[in-house]
Motif scaffolding. Structure first.
Motif, PDB file in Angstrom:
ATOM      1  N   THR A 300       0.828  -1.203   0.000  1.00  0.00           N
ATOM      2  CA  THR A 300       0.000   0.000   0.000  1.00  0.00           C
ATOM      3  C   THR A 300       0.868   1.261   0.000  1.00  0.00           C
ATOM      4  OG1 THR A 300      -1.807  -1.111   1.158  1.00  0.00           O
ATOM      5  CG2 THR A 300      -1.751   1.281   1.285  1.00  0.00           C
ATOM      6  N   LEU A 301       1.977   1.229   0.720  1.00  0.00           N
ATOM      7  CA  LEU A 301       2.875   2.384   0.753  1.00  0.00           C
ATOM      8  C   LEU A 301       3.444   2.690  -0.633  1.00  0.00           C
ATOM      9  CD1 LEU A 301       4.807   1.690   4.086  1.00  0.00           C
ATOM     10  CD2 LEU A 301       3.047   3.433   3.672  1.00  0.00           C
ATOM     11  N   MET A 302       3.509   1.663  -1.497  1.00  0.00           N
ATOM     12  CA  MET A 302       4.001   1.863  -2.852  1.00  0.00           C
ATOM     13  C   MET A 302       2.944   2.518  -3.742  1.00  0.00           C
ATOM     14  SD  MET A 302       5.965  -1.788  -3.384  1.00  0.00           S
ATOM     15  CE  MET A 302       6.495  -1.357  -5.049  1.00  0.00           C
ATOM     16  N   ALA A 303       1.675   2.330  -3.399  1.00  0.00           N
ATOM     17  CA  ALA A 303       0.573   2.908  -4.184  1.00  0.00           C
ATOM     18  C   ALA A 303      -0.599   3.168  -3.235  1.00  0.00           C
ATOM     19  CB  ALA A 303       0.156   1.965  -5.312  1.00  0.00           C
ATOM     20  N   PRO A 304      -0.528   4.249  -2.470  1.00  0.00           N
ATOM     21  CA  PRO A 304      -1.530   4.505  -1.415  1.00  0.00           C
ATOM     22  C   PRO A 304      -2.961   4.593  -1.921  1.00  0.00           C
ATOM     23  CG  PRO A 304       0.378   5.927  -1.159  1.00  0.00           C
ATOM     24  CD  PRO A 304       0.530   5.266  -2.492  1.00  0.00           C
ATOM     25  N   ASN A 305      -3.171   5.004  -3.163  1.00  0.00           N
ATOM     26  CA  ASN A 305      -4.528   5.181  -3.662  1.00  0.00           C
ATOM     27  C   ASN A 305      -5.290   3.864  -3.788  1.00  0.00           C
ATOM     28  OD1 ASN A 305      -4.275   7.954  -3.837  1.00  0.00           O
ATOM     29  ND2 ASN A 305      -3.526   7.910  -5.946  1.00  0.00           N
ATOM     30  N   LEU A 306      -4.561   2.757  -3.807  1.00  0.00           N
ATOM     31  CA  LEU A 306      -5.234   1.459  -3.918  1.00  0.00           C
ATOM     32  C   LEU A 306      -5.843   1.006  -2.598  1.00  0.00           C
ATOM     33  CD1 LEU A 306      -2.881  -0.746  -6.126  1.00  0.00           C
ATOM     34  CD2 LEU A 306      -5.112   0.166  -6.725  1.00  0.00           C
ATOM     35  N   GLN A 307      -5.377   1.586  -1.483  1.00  0.00           N
ATOM     36  CA  GLN A 307      -5.759   1.059  -0.191  1.00  0.00           C
ATOM     37  C   GLN A 307      -7.253   1.149   0.092  1.00  0.00           C
ATOM     38  OE1 GLN A 307      -5.841   3.326   3.021  1.00  0.00           O
ATOM     39  NE2 GLN A 307      -5.788   1.706   4.539  1.00  0.00           N
ATOM     40  N   LYS A 308      -7.851   2.290  -0.229  1.00  0.00           N
ATOM     41  CA  LYS A 308      -9.265   2.480   0.082  1.00  0.00           C
ATOM     42  C   LYS A 308     -10.114   1.455  -0.643  1.00  0.00           C
ATOM     43  CE  LYS A 308     -12.952   5.932   0.177  1.00  0.00           C
ATOM     44  NZ  LYS A 308     -13.331   7.333  -0.106  1.00  0.00           N
ATOM     45  N   ARG A 309      -9.826   1.241  -1.916  1.00  0.00           N
ATOM     46  CA  ARG A 309     -10.602   0.273  -2.685  1.00  0.00           C
ATOM     47  C   ARG A 309     -10.376  -1.145  -2.169  1.00  0.00           C
ATOM     48  NH1 ARG A 309     -10.020  -0.979  -9.157  1.00  0.00           N
ATOM     49  NH2 ARG A 309     -11.914  -2.214  -9.361  1.00  0.00           N
TER      50      ARG A 309
END
Length: 458
Positions: A300-309
């Protein structure tokens, strides 16, 4: 009626209600635990909550969160494309590619309906294009998903292993995994040759090697799990939507899903994360829940925008179902109902016949309701006749119960069977439904006897 029989009848009523109505069985089980615990057993809320499986909850959240990240960042699409391209025109290999991809998805943490929702549209699209029997293709996808379902880092495997460990029974994670994979692989091999496998071996695709085929989207009207009465089907709604968007990306790179999915380095990191999960949990005995969440956080730290989904795609209905049933079973244990039932069954018949009876019950109930709920409630019931001088092999029984309670998910009344029915192309739906129903009935009757003979008697 005694308190024990009231709790048993309530459990049976939960299965019936969750089968007939689109209600999550976990919700019913929590209410049942509260009512039976307070009104029948005289327990307070703290005592009832003592049966809440916190470790199992963490395991399920961690695994499904990590799998959702892998799906959203394109790793699953990438791995599927690599496997399909490896076919290189060998049509007979396509069903087996689909079998092993489905097995791999469930083995690394996907819920079975999510894996089937991803693979079935692709597989049945190939079947329509290359003249492969759609029934054979669909069944091999489902058996693949079930075959990989009991790896130590999978959801079924995690549930079963924790229940067995809690019950104080001998535990062999690998025995259960290989039993499930072996039986489903043997059944798939039989299906392959029964439905034209030899003819496929003699055929090859175009020299171009292009194996892509249009796929049929899973629409709400066709495949709604609730239509078929499977409470477990709620768990994959988000995964199904993601799979629908991912299908086009497999066939047309121009339609690949957005932003974070484009980084090959991120996808490689995800694969390494899944490998690390297996190594840390299998060889270093680290807690799978904490490890999977930790790896998920790093990704998630590599692509934070994916976390919410990804958090939205965690299988909350499935988790609710499992922890609810486990909490209710905890109430039954504190009431002494588990010991009561086990001793009653053992007193009525031999331990061998008791094991066969429970395998049949698991198969029949699971064909219409949730396999996870069946495993969570029936394994504790078997504890008394798995211990003592005349006990049957606990490891063998757990393997038999695991297989007989999940292999029946080919039924069109289960989510997996419904997905196959919804995505079959160029078939008469009524005829195809009847074929699935007949096959599901045969498996429900035959599988418990076969696995009982293989793993308990022999």
């Amino acid at each position: 009626m005694s308190a024990h029989w009231i709790s048993i009848c309530t459990l049976a009523g939960m299965f019936v209600l969750a089968t007939l109505l689109p209600i999550n069985m976990g919700v019913i089980a929590f209410v049942g635990a509260f009512l039976i615990g307070t009104l029948v057993a005289g327990m307070n809320a703290k005592a009832i909550m003592g049966g809440f499986p916190a470790d199992l909850f963490l395991t399920l959240v961690g695994i499904t969160y990590l799998f959702a990240l892998a799906q959203n960042n394109g790793t699953i699409d990438w791995l599927v494309k690599l496997a399909v391209r490896a076919v290189r025109g060998r049509i007979a290999a396509i069903p087996w590619i689909m079998f092993f991809i489905a097995a791999l998805l469930t083995a690394v943490g996907a819920v079975s309906p999510a894996a089937v929702a991803i693979i079935a549209p692709i597989a049945l699209g190939f079947a329509a294009k290359y003249g492969i029997n759609p029934l054979m293709m669909g069944l091999m996808v489902v058996h693949g998903a079930q075959g990989g379902g009991f790896s130590p880092i999978s959801i079924y495997g995690g549930i079963t292993n924790k229940i067995v460990a809690k019950a104080g029974l001998p535990l062999s994670e690998m025995a259960t995994m290989f039993a499930s994979l072996g039986v489903n692989l043997a059944v798939s091999l039989l299906l392959f040759f029964m439905f034209g496998g030899m003819k496929l071996i003699r055929q090859r695709a175009d020299a171009s090697g292009e194996m892509a085929a249009p796929v049929r989207r899973v629409t709400k009207g066709q495949s709604g799990a609730q239509v078929y009465g499977d409470a477990e089907g709620e768990s994959f709604s988000e995964e199904k939507l993601t799979a629908s968007s991912g299908e086009d990306s497999l066939m047309d790179p121009a339609k690949a899903a957005p932003v974070e999915q484009g980084s090959r380095g991120y996808q490689v990191a995800t694969v390494l994360g899944l490998i690390a999960l297996a190594v840390l949990t299998l060889f270093f005995k680290q807690d799978i829940g904490f490890v999977s969440i930790t790896i998920g956080l790093l990704l998630t730290l590599m692509a934070p925008n994916l976390q919410k989904r990804a958090l939205g795609q965690v299988s909350w209905p499935e988790i609710m179902l499992i922890v609810g049933v486990s909490t209710y079973v905890g109430v039954m244990e504190k009431m002494g109902t588990i010991d009561f039932v086990g001793h009653s069954v053992a007193g009525l018949t031999s331990p061998l016949m008791a094991a066969l009876l429970l395998c049949f019950v698991g198969a029949v109930v699971s064909a219409f309701a949730s396999s996870t709920a069946v495993l969570g409630s029936l394994i504790p019931l078997a504890v008394p006749f798995l211990q003592g001088d005349h006990a049957v092999s606990a490891i063998g029984f757990i393997a038999a119960m695991a297989v007989s309670s999940t292999i029946v998910d080919v039924s069109p009344f289960s989510t997996n069977g419904a997905l196959v029915l919804a995505n079959a192309k160029g078939v008469d739906r009524d005829v195809f439904f009847r074929k699935l129903m007949v096959y599901g009935a045969i498996v429900t009757v035959v599988a418990p006897v076969v696995v009982w003979l293989l793993f308990v008697v022999l």
